[in-house]
Design a protein around this motif. Structure first.
Motif, PDB file in Angstrom:
ATOM      1  N   GLN A 140      62.409  -2.946 -36.308  1.00 29.99           N
ATOM      2  CA  GLN A 140      62.282  -4.176 -35.528  1.00 29.99           C
ATOM      3  C   GLN A 140      61.395  -5.199 -36.232  1.00 29.99           C
ATOM      4  O   GLN A 140      61.049  -6.228 -35.670  1.00 29.99           O
ATOM      5  CB  GLN A 140      61.711  -3.865 -34.141  1.00 29.99           C
ATOM      6  CG  GLN A 140      62.641  -3.047 -33.256  1.00 29.99           C
ATOM      7  CD  GLN A 140      63.931  -3.767 -32.964  1.00 29.99           C
ATOM      8  OE1 GLN A 140      63.946  -4.961 -32.681  1.00 29.99           O
ATOM      9  NE2 GLN A 140      65.044  -3.029 -33.021  1.00 29.99           N
ATOM     10  N   GLY A 141      61.015  -4.872 -37.478  1.00 30.31           N
ATOM     11  CA  GLY A 141      60.188  -5.803 -38.242  1.00 30.31           C
ATOM     12  C   GLY A 141      58.712  -5.686 -37.950  1.00 30.31           C
ATOM     13  O   GLY A 141      57.947  -6.620 -38.228  1.00 30.31           O
ATOM     14  N   ARG A 142      58.288  -4.533 -37.396  1.00 28.11           N
ATOM     15  CA  ARG A 142      56.876  -4.330 -37.073  1.00 28.11           C
ATOM     16  C   ARG A 142      56.352  -3.084 -37.793  1.00 28.11           C
ATOM     17  O   ARG A 142      56.109  -2.058 -37.164  1.00 28.11           O
ATOM     18  CB  ARG A 142      56.690  -4.207 -35.561  1.00 28.11           C
ATOM     19  CG  ARG A 142      57.081  -5.466 -34.791  1.00 28.11           C
ATOM     20  CD  ARG A 142      56.726  -5.350 -33.317  1.00 28.11           C
ATOM     21  NE  ARG A 142      57.554  -4.367 -32.645  1.00 28.11           N
ATOM     22  CZ  ARG A 142      58.725  -4.622 -32.085  1.00 28.11           C
ATOM     23  NH1 ARG A 142      59.236  -5.854 -32.139  1.00 28.11           N
ATOM     24  NH2 ARG A 142      59.418  -3.681 -31.471  1.00 28.11           N
ATOM     25  N   PRO A 143      56.198  -3.152 -39.121  1.00 33.42           N
ATOM     26  CA  PRO A 143      55.731  -1.988 -39.883  1.00 33.42           C
ATOM     27  C   PRO A 143      54.283  -1.662 -39.574  1.00 33.42           C
ATOM     28  O   PRO A 143      53.498  -2.542 -39.211  1.00 33.42           O
ATOM     29  CB  PRO A 143      55.921  -2.425 -41.335  1.00 33.42           C
ATOM     30  CG  PRO A 143      55.839  -3.912 -41.297  1.00 33.42           C
ATOM     31  CD  PRO A 143      56.465  -4.319 -39.990  1.00 33.42           C
ATOM     32  N   PHE A 144      53.937  -0.415 -39.744  1.00 36.50           N
ATOM     33  CA  PHE A 144      52.586   0.059 -39.405  1.00 36.50           C
ATOM     34  C   PHE A 144      51.632  -0.067 -40.576  1.00 36.50           C
ATOM     35  O   PHE A 144      50.451  -0.328 -40.390  1.00 36.50           O
ATOM     36  CB  PHE A 144      52.667   1.518 -38.945  1.00 36.50           C
ATOM     37  CG  PHE A 144      51.393   2.039 -38.356  1.00 36.50           C
ATOM     38  CD1 PHE A 144      51.130   1.898 -36.999  1.00 36.50           C
ATOM     39  CD2 PHE A 144      50.454   2.669 -39.149  1.00 36.50           C
ATOM     40  CE1 PHE A 144      49.954   2.381 -36.452  1.00 36.50           C
ATOM     41  CE2 PHE A 144      49.266   3.151 -38.606  1.00 36.50           C
ATOM     42  CZ  PHE A 144      49.021   3.010 -37.255  1.00 36.50           C
ATOM     43  N   ASP A 145      52.111   0.183 -41.794  1.00 36.04           N
ATOM     44  CA  ASP A 145      51.220   0.112 -42.948  1.00 36.04           C
ATOM     45  C   ASP A 145      51.961  -0.506 -44.126  1.00 36.04           C
ATOM     46  O   ASP A 145      53.096  -0.968 -44.004  1.00 36.04           O
ATOM     47  CB  ASP A 145      50.635   1.489 -43.299  1.00 36.04           C
ATOM     48  CG  ASP A 145      51.688   2.500 -43.756  1.00 36.04           C
ATOM     49  OD1 ASP A 145      52.838   2.090 -44.053  1.00 36.04           O
ATOM     50  OD2 ASP A 145      51.385   3.706 -43.796  1.00 36.04           O
ATOM     51  N   MET A 146      51.312  -0.512 -45.276  1.00 37.55           N
ATOM     52  CA  MET A 146      51.867  -1.182 -46.445  1.00 37.55           C
ATOM     53  C   MET A 146      53.190  -0.570 -46.890  1.00 37.55           C
ATOM     54  O   MET A 146      54.151  -1.293 -47.199  1.00 37.55           O
ATOM     55  CB  MET A 146      50.852  -1.134 -47.591  1.00 37.55           C
ATOM     56  CG  MET A 146      51.362  -1.723 -48.886  1.00 37.55           C
ATOM     57  SD  MET A 146      50.136  -1.684 -50.197  1.00 37.55           S
ATOM     58  CE  MET A 146      49.086  -3.035 -49.717  1.00 37.55           C
ATOM     59  N   LEU A 147      53.264   0.748 -46.945  1.00 40.54           N
ATOM     60  CA  LEU A 147      54.488   1.384 -47.399  1.00 40.54           C
ATOM     61  C   LEU A 147      55.620   1.180 -46.405  1.00 40.54           C
ATOM     62  O   LEU A 147      56.785   1.009 -46.788  1.00 40.54           O
ATOM     63  CB  LEU A 147      54.249   2.882 -47.638  1.00 40.54           C
ATOM     64  CG  LEU A 147      53.180   3.211 -48.690  1.00 40.54           C
ATOM     65  CD1 LEU A 147      53.065   4.714 -48.883  1.00 40.54           C
ATOM     66  CD2 LEU A 147      53.476   2.517 -50.012  1.00 40.54           C
ATOM     67  N   ASP A 148      55.303   1.182 -45.113  1.00 33.95           N
ATOM     68  CA  ASP A 148      56.305   0.847 -44.104  1.00 33.95           C
ATOM     69  C   ASP A 148      56.810  -0.580 -44.296  1.00 33.95           C
ATOM     70  O   ASP A 148      57.985  -0.878 -44.068  1.00 33.95           O
ATOM     71  CB  ASP A 148      55.702   0.974 -42.701  1.00 33.95           C
ATOM     72  CG  ASP A 148      55.687   2.399 -42.194  1.00 33.95           C
ATOM     73  OD1 ASP A 148      56.185   3.287 -42.909  1.00 33.95           O
ATOM     74  OD2 ASP A 148      55.178   2.619 -41.076  1.00 33.95           O
ATOM     75  N   ALA A 149      55.907  -1.474 -44.709  1.00 27.77           N
ATOM     76  CA  ALA A 149      56.287  -2.879 -44.876  1.00 27.77           C
ATOM     77  C   ALA A 149      57.367  -3.032 -45.939  1.00 27.77           C
ATOM     78  O   ALA A 149      58.284  -3.844 -45.795  1.00 27.77           O
ATOM     79  CB  ALA A 149      55.061  -3.713 -45.244  1.00 27.77           C
TER      80      ALA A 149
END
Length: 436
Positions: free
Chosen positions: A211-220
């Motif tokens: 949904q475009g709401r990553p939790f951390d840098m790698l998720d981003a």
């Protein structure tokens, strides 16, 4: 059970777009201190960096019934052989769908997703929107971190990705890292602390990411990838389901059950990465047939993992071999735990290796359909992994106390062969393969 990183494909005419301001939505992240970015709920997936050790991500430890899903040359759903795929359940008054049909449904969905993006023709190159310089810098750093992890833990594959376009290369890195982190939940050093609830949280985090709401840098990095390319969430969810099986299911009564598990933990990687590597513009293969070959390689690699790691898995109380086939061979779990190589075991292993090689054969038919720049790393990976089966045979089928591996010298010698195959042009059509 370890997850194997595979090869991935896409259709040549996809038009993709770049998400704007993605990193504005990253929550709970201190990018200036990225060494500490991680949710405390997932202690086994650590994203740490220090001057001495660099990035530390726990080590990545995978009579023929199915050829693959359906046919190799799928033209439509009507070509799918439905023999024994849908079984009536008189007691429950319901319909039980076989593992093959379940996987095939996902394949069709993903192929349809790609086809819907084929309105425009041209190369698969992401065209980024204008983004604020600060956000773009952080996103580049996120992708660079993924590349560092891939380089550390999958050196040969990483070198192959350098031949791809920058957008494809970075997207593959992001997918690799997510798969690795997911696998570490159940196979990492803190696996004993992982509960089904933790996997539920990881899946919720995945949904937020999409949904475009990553939790951390790698998720981003992955969030940006799935915003650019037509990647569906289902294969990612299915991989997490495979991790759930590792927590609760130490036995598989037949190959139908094992096939579904192999899809969950390995076949999914090929499907989730379908839009990345690209199909050759000269290929006349159907999208479904190339998906099918990617899936076959995933199954082949995971079956190879299973045969290589029999002793290691037994030490954890796991047996990833079809129970009915063990019984037919006059074997049982007790024989595996005893770890003694007998004639019965050798004959059983011969049949299991034959099955894995058949899946590799099916996978090879699709590699030549890939974009030319993507073929070499795929061929290298396939040929190197296939040699593990040769090493099991060379060890006299002792996969209890001897781990089969391919020597550095053999790996080096395989690279020219992989390159030679990579320059072979695509065939006109993948030939159909019947399930036996």
């Amino acid at each position: 059970m370890s997850v194997t990183f595979l090869w991935f494909v896409s259709s040549p005419g996809l038009e993709v777009s770049h998400s704007t301001g993605l990193l504005d939505s990253v929550r709970h992240v201190k990018f200036l201190d990225s060494s500490k970015v991680m949710s405390r709920d997932f202690g086994s997936i650590r994203v740490e960096k220090d001057k001495e050790k660099g990035w530390r991500l726990c080590s990545l430890s995978t009579d023929m019934k199915y050829a693959c899903v359906g046919r190799s040359g799928l033209e439509s759903a009507s070509n799918f052989p439905l023999i024994a795929n849908v079984l009536a359940n008189p007691a429950a008054g319901e319909v039980a769908v076989s593992s093959e049909q379940k996987v095939y449904d996902v394949v069709l969905k993903q192929a349809s997703l790609v086809k819907r993006k084929l309105g425009a023709t041209g190369e698969l190159d992401a065209k980024p929107d204008i983004a604020l310089p600060g956000n773009l810098s952080l996103l580049n750093e996120a992708y660079d971190r993924c590349g560092e992890i891939c380089a550390e833990y999958a050196k040969t594959f990483y070198l192959g990705t350098l031949l791809m376009t920058p957008e494809r290369r970075r997207a593959i890195w992001a997918i690799y890292v997510w798969c690795r982190r997911t696998d570490e939940l159940v196979d990492g050093p803190n696996a004993s602390q992982i509960t089904p609830t933790a996997l539920d949280r990881w899946e919720s985090r995945l949904e937020e990411l999409f949904q475009g709401r990553p939790f951390d840098m790698l998720d981003a990095a992955l969030a940006d990838t799935v915003a650019k390319f037509p990647v569906d969430i289902q294969p990612f969810k299915d991989m997490i389901e495979g991790m759930r099986l590792d927590l609760k299911k130490p036995r598989y009564k037949n190959f139908d059950e094992l096939y579904l598990y192999c899809y969950y933990v390995a076949g999914t990687v090929g499907i989730m990465s379908v839009p990345i590597m690209g199909i050759s513009p000269n290929s006349e293969a159907t999208t479904e047939s190339v998906y099918n070959a990617a899936l076959a390689l995933g199954i082949a690699n995971q079956l190879t993992n299973i045969l290589r790691d029999v002793g290691e898995d037994a030490s954890r109380g796991r047996v990833y071999l079809p129970q009915d086939e063990l019984a037919q061979a006059g074997l049982s779990d007790e024989d595996i735990f005893a770890g003694k190589v007998t004639d019965k075991w050798r004959n059983f292993m011969k049949s299991q290796i034959k099955r894995a090689r058949m899946f590799f054969d099916e996978a090879e038919k699709g590699v030549t359909e890939l974009n030319e720049a993507s073929r070499w790393p795929v061929w290298a990976s396939l040929l190197l992994y296939r040699q593990i089966l040769d090493e099991i045979e060379a060890n006299d089928y002792n996969n209890f106390t001897r781990r089969a591996y391919v020597s550095k010298a053999k790996k080096f010698l395989s690279l020219p062969a992989a390159y030679a195959r990579s320059i072979v042009p695509p065939s006109r059509k993948l030939s159909p393969v019947m399930k036996t």
